[in-house]
Design a protein around this motif. Structure first.
Motif, PDB file in Angstrom:
ATOM      1  N   ARG A  15     105.739  86.908 148.763  1.00 45.79           N
ATOM      2  CA  ARG A  15     105.643  88.023 149.935  1.00 45.79           C
ATOM      3  C   ARG A  15     106.510  89.178 149.634  1.00 45.79           C
ATOM      4  O   ARG A  15     106.110  90.516 149.492  1.00 45.79           O
ATOM      5  N   LEU A  16     107.505  88.943 148.689  1.00 48.14           N
ATOM      6  CA  LEU A  16     108.374  90.109 148.293  1.00 48.14           C
ATOM      7  C   LEU A  16     107.545  90.967 147.355  1.00 48.14           C
ATOM      8  O   LEU A  16     107.577  92.268 147.494  1.00 48.14           O
ATOM      9  N   ALA A  17     106.996  90.491 146.396  1.00 52.23           N
ATOM     10  CA  ALA A  17     106.287  91.101 145.482  1.00 52.23           C
ATOM     11  C   ALA A  17     105.105  92.134 146.364  1.00 52.23           C
ATOM     12  O   ALA A  17     105.070  93.207 145.956  1.00 52.23           O
ATOM     13  N   VAL A  18     104.367  91.469 147.027  1.00 53.46           N
ATOM     14  CA  VAL A  18     103.497  92.189 147.851  1.00 53.46           C
ATOM     15  C   VAL A  18     103.986  93.371 148.591  1.00 53.46           C
ATOM     16  O   VAL A  18     103.478  94.333 148.631  1.00 53.46           O
ATOM     17  N   LYS A  19     105.237  92.914 149.218  1.00 53.68           N
ATOM     18  CA  LYS A  19     105.950  93.864 150.164  1.00 53.68           C
ATOM     19  C   LYS A  19     106.158  95.347 149.462  1.00 53.68           C
ATOM     20  O   LYS A  19     106.090  96.466 149.785  1.00 53.68           O
ATOM     21  N   GLU A  63      96.910  92.469 151.329  1.00 51.87           N
ATOM     22  CA  GLU A  63      97.002  91.451 152.338  1.00 51.87           C
ATOM     23  C   GLU A  63      97.191  89.890 151.647  1.00 51.87           C
ATOM     24  O   GLU A  63      96.387  89.666 151.110  1.00 51.87           O
ATOM     25  N   LEU A  64      98.221  89.259 151.961  1.00 52.62           N
ATOM     26  CA  LEU A  64      98.491  88.199 151.347  1.00 52.62           C
ATOM     27  C   LEU A  64      98.328  87.126 152.495  1.00 52.62           C
ATOM     28  O   LEU A  64      98.796  87.319 153.347  1.00 52.62           O
ATOM     29  N   ILE A  65      97.335  86.135 151.963  1.00 51.42           N
ATOM     30  CA  ILE A  65      97.048  85.293 152.865  1.00 51.42           C
ATOM     31  C   ILE A  65      97.444  83.759 152.460  1.00 51.42           C
ATOM     32  O   ILE A  65      97.089  83.382 151.394  1.00 51.42           O
ATOM     33  N   ILE A  66      98.379  83.170 153.285  1.00 49.90           N
ATOM     34  CA  ILE A  66      99.142  81.736 152.724  1.00 49.90           C
ATOM     35  C   ILE A  66      98.588  80.728 153.328  1.00 49.90           C
ATOM     36  O   ILE A  66      98.367  80.668 154.715  1.00 49.90           O
ATOM     37  N   GLY A  96     106.676  82.603 141.975  1.00 52.19           N
ATOM     38  CA  GLY A  96     105.858  83.220 143.114  1.00 52.19           C
ATOM     39  C   GLY A  96     105.702  84.706 143.138  1.00 52.19           C
ATOM     40  O   GLY A  96     104.819  85.323 142.892  1.00 52.19           O
ATOM     41  N   TYR A  97     106.953  85.374 142.904  1.00 52.59           N
ATOM     42  CA  TYR A  97     106.939  86.941 142.559  1.00 52.59           C
ATOM     43  C   TYR A  97     106.320  87.420 141.377  1.00 52.59           C
ATOM     44  O   TYR A  97     105.461  88.105 141.416  1.00 52.59           O
ATOM     45  N   ASN A  98     106.370  86.483 140.411  1.00 52.01           N
ATOM     46  CA  ASN A  98     105.680  86.919 138.835  1.00 52.01           C
ATOM     47  C   ASN A  98     104.362  86.648 139.197  1.00 52.01           C
ATOM     48  O   ASN A  98     103.645  87.674 138.759  1.00 52.01           O
TER      49      ASN A  98
END
Lengths: 386, 290
Positions: free
Chosen positions: A50-54, A68-71, A305-307
């Motif tokens: 989420r942080l990476a996408v933000k 848009e990240l769909i989890i 997750g970030y990477n």
């Protein structure tokens, strides 16, 4: 009864609304275990993602669109992860997939990604054979058990002066893969095997296992487990009065692990691809941003997750289009400066170029004992993989 | 030989925990005939309450346990009056669906409120090892076994010797006759469900103090509790206790001499064998029910 009938109608209406809103975004699907015994680690991964996408959206997104990240919750189970993948691909029409966490689950999603021709990146699953299956849609930005074993075995054998080691792993592809990799690598360095045992996800009582461990005559014990199982196991090792060097793979070098495990964490070793107190400006910024967003320092899975999301978004940007072939091309050309190294991919889609750290926990702090780097496994021709 | 003693000790400890959590289920499933798939979630809520009272609010263990019993008893009572009562006497399927729904609701609500992190329950004693000859246990484990025994005894006394207990037994023998005799059966059902909830929740808190707990802990607990109830006989007190101990020791021996990776197979093996050879369980007092 009326309420019961209304509920699905409202739910559908809400979903319709979000879908309509999401017309002009670039969708990426993320499958992580958000419930179950590794939920804690899966949530950390999702937080990093989420942080990476933000961050990316704040800088204009990808190809001029917001991401848009769909989890979806895969529960670390193959069946649920496949369902999640089907839903993300068929209904949400995501451009690419990231995730599945557990190797067994990732392995089950791989053929689905291939069937629908959707690029699929795992930032966590480390079972060695995943990148050996010849699936052109699959990439992995994580170390494999075999690479981890190779990198650490000599270090461990020399630093800890081990003669005889017991191996304990969680009973799935990852746990079995890690135990096998470390056992064969350590054996090659002249360390005897005292015992090999597995336990099931979510097990709470390890006394039977520890009874066997105590009488096995080992002077060190290798453990492949995640936060929940690992902390319970380590606590019971100390309660049981077993005085052995403990070294583990999984999410061990995090502040949460230390909090839950308490005094029992003292002196244990962990082999991880990421710790928050690594050097480098890139890492300092990541730790600061993550801590601002979530009030605690990132661990191994938050970084993963970030990477993985950054690698995927970079690849789509580089591709200049959202069709599968373009994204695959973009992934192959990855050269990503991460908080913990510089990620690139081999022709089989295996990531390399990032750091591995051997840490020891001391008075609640994580001390870095040694750092090594995952080299391109294909560059070393003498090295025959398993 | 030393290992054998240790395995048996391990098995008896985990067996007494199985017994306590199965006892709650034997009341709800065995006597009330509610196939309660939310049993593990009641156990989980007990652990979460234990974490909330001891670690977050800073109460001592016993005050926390008292509060947990109070809150979860009230929760069980309300769950019966507002949910289970609506499907009473309609066969088993509606109650199965209802409790599956309840379990999903409880897990996800807890997930939303508490999160996925493992939760610590502060125990009343340190977790230091105690050596009994060749056998290692911890003070906390011995305490938990004693607490299990005390709770089981208390539940037994309530059912045997109080007015409420007599009303329960009358209701589960013949609800119609009990109503004719002037027993408020709705209250009896609610009390029984509350008692079952209390037993599950206190098991959750006790075990949380030994192992640490988390909001997804319920599933496995439900499964084991059903195994014990089927083995021991539905609604049988002695059956739940003996069944729990048998399951605990069988798992410890299988884990010790065969492999710990396949230990969950034992429970299902026991269910299959019980259903083939003794379908009403070891202590089948309830066979002749109309």
């Amino acid at each position: 009864m009326r309420k019961l009938i209304l509920a699905p109608i409202i739910a559908t209406a809400l979903m319709g609304a979000t879908q309509a809103q999401a017309q002009d975004t670039l969708k990426i699907g993320l499958i992580q275990p958000l419930t179950g015994s590794v939920a804690y680690n899966g949530t950390a991964d999702a937080n990093g993602a989420r942080l990476a996408v933000k961050e990316r959206n704040a800088n204009g997104g990808v190809l001029g669109k917001q991401v848009e990240l769909i989890i979806e919750d895969g529960q670390c189970s193959p069946a649920n992860s496949v369902n999640a993948a089907e839903k993300l691909i068929q209904r949400d029409r995501v451009a690419s997939l990231v995730g599945a966490f557990c190797s067994s689950a990732t392995s089950a999603v791989m053929p689905v990604a291939r069937k629908y021709k959707v690029p699929f990146l795992s930032g966590v699953s480390s079972e060695a054979s995943l990148t050996e299956k010849g699936n052109p849609y699959f990439f992995r930005s994580a170390e494999t058990d075999a690479l981890l074993g190779q990198a650490f075995s000599k270090l461990l054998a020399d630093n800890l002066d081990l003669k005889k080691v017991a191996y304990i792993g969680v009973n799935d592809d990852w746990g079995r893969g890690s135990v096998k990799a470390f056992e064969s690598e350590l054996s090659a360095h002249g360390v005897d095997t005292a015992m090999v045992e597995y336990f099931n996800h979510g097990a709470t009582d390890f006394y039977t296992l520890l009874t066997k461990l105590r009488s096995s005559g080992a002077d060190g014990v290798f453990v492949a487990a995640e936060t929940q199982d690992g902390s319970t196991l380590v606590k019971q090792i100390k309660q049981f009065g077993i005085d052995m060097d403990v070294f583990g793979v999984g999410s061990w070098a995090t502040s949460d692990f230390i909090n839950i495990t308490g005094e029992a964490a003292e002196g244990i070793y962990a082999a991880v691809p990421y710790v928050a107190n690594q050097d480098g400006e890139r890492n300092k910024k990541f730790v600061k941003d993550y801590a601002t967003a979530y009030d605690h320092a990132p661990g191994k899975y938050a970084a993963a997750g970030y990477n993985s999301l950054n690698i995927m978004m970079d690849a789509i940007e580089r591709a200049g289009a959202t069709d599968a072939d373009a994204i695959l091309g973009g992934l192959k050309a990855t050269d990503y400066q991460a908080p913990n190294g510089r990620y690139r991919f081999t022709s089989k889609g295996q990531g390399y170029g990032f750091n591995l750290v051997l840490v020891q926990i001391h008075d609640g702090d994580i001390d870095v004992v040694a750092t090594t780097r995952i080299d391109n496994p294909e560059a070393d021709k003498n090295n025959d993989g398993q | 030989m030393d290992m054998l003693f240790q395995f048996i000790a391990n098995g008896l400890v985990s067996g007494s925990f199985y017994a306590l959590s199965a006892l709650g289920l034997t009341l709800i499933f065995g006597l009330m005939r509610v196939v309660n798939f939310a049993h593990g979630e009641l156990y989980m809520l007990g652990g979460v309450m234990g974490w909330l009272t001891t670690t977050v609010l800073g109460l001592n263990f016993f005050a926390g346990l008292a509060l947990t019993i109070l809150v979860m008893g009230a929760f069980g009572w309300l769950a019966d009056r507002f949910l289970i009562e609506r499907v009473r006497d309609q066969g088993e399927e509606p109650s199965i669906l209802l409790t599956i729904g309840l379990s999903i609701f409880l897990t996800n609500t807890a997930l939303l409120l508490v999160g996925t992190a493992p939760l610590n329950v502060e125990g009343p004693l340190p977790n230091k090892p105690v050596f009994l000859g060749p056998v290692v246990l911890t003070e906390l484990r011995l305490f938990a076994v004693a607490a299990c025994a005390a709770l089981i005894l208390a539940a037994h006394l309530v059912i045997r010797y109080t007015r409420l207990g007599r009303a329960m037994r009358a209701t589960f023998q013949d609800a119609m006759a009990a109503r004719l005799a002037g027993i408020n059966t709705a209250r009896v059902y609610a009390s029984t469900f509350a008692l079952g909830t209390i037993l599950a929740a206190s098991a959750g808190m006790l075990l949380g103090s030994i192992y640490s707990t988390h909001v997804s802990a319920g599933g496995l607990v439900s499964l084991k509790a059903f195994v014990v109830v089927i083995l021991g006989g539905m609604g049988s007190f002695a059956g739940a206790i003996v069944g729990g101990l048998i399951l605990g020791v069988a798992e410890a021996l299988w884990g010790g001499y065969i492999s710990t990776g396949t230990v969950d197979i034992i429970g299902f093996l026991i269910v299959i064998l019980t259903l083939i050879f003794k379908p009403y369980g070891l202590f089948s007092t309830q066979v002749e029910r109309a």
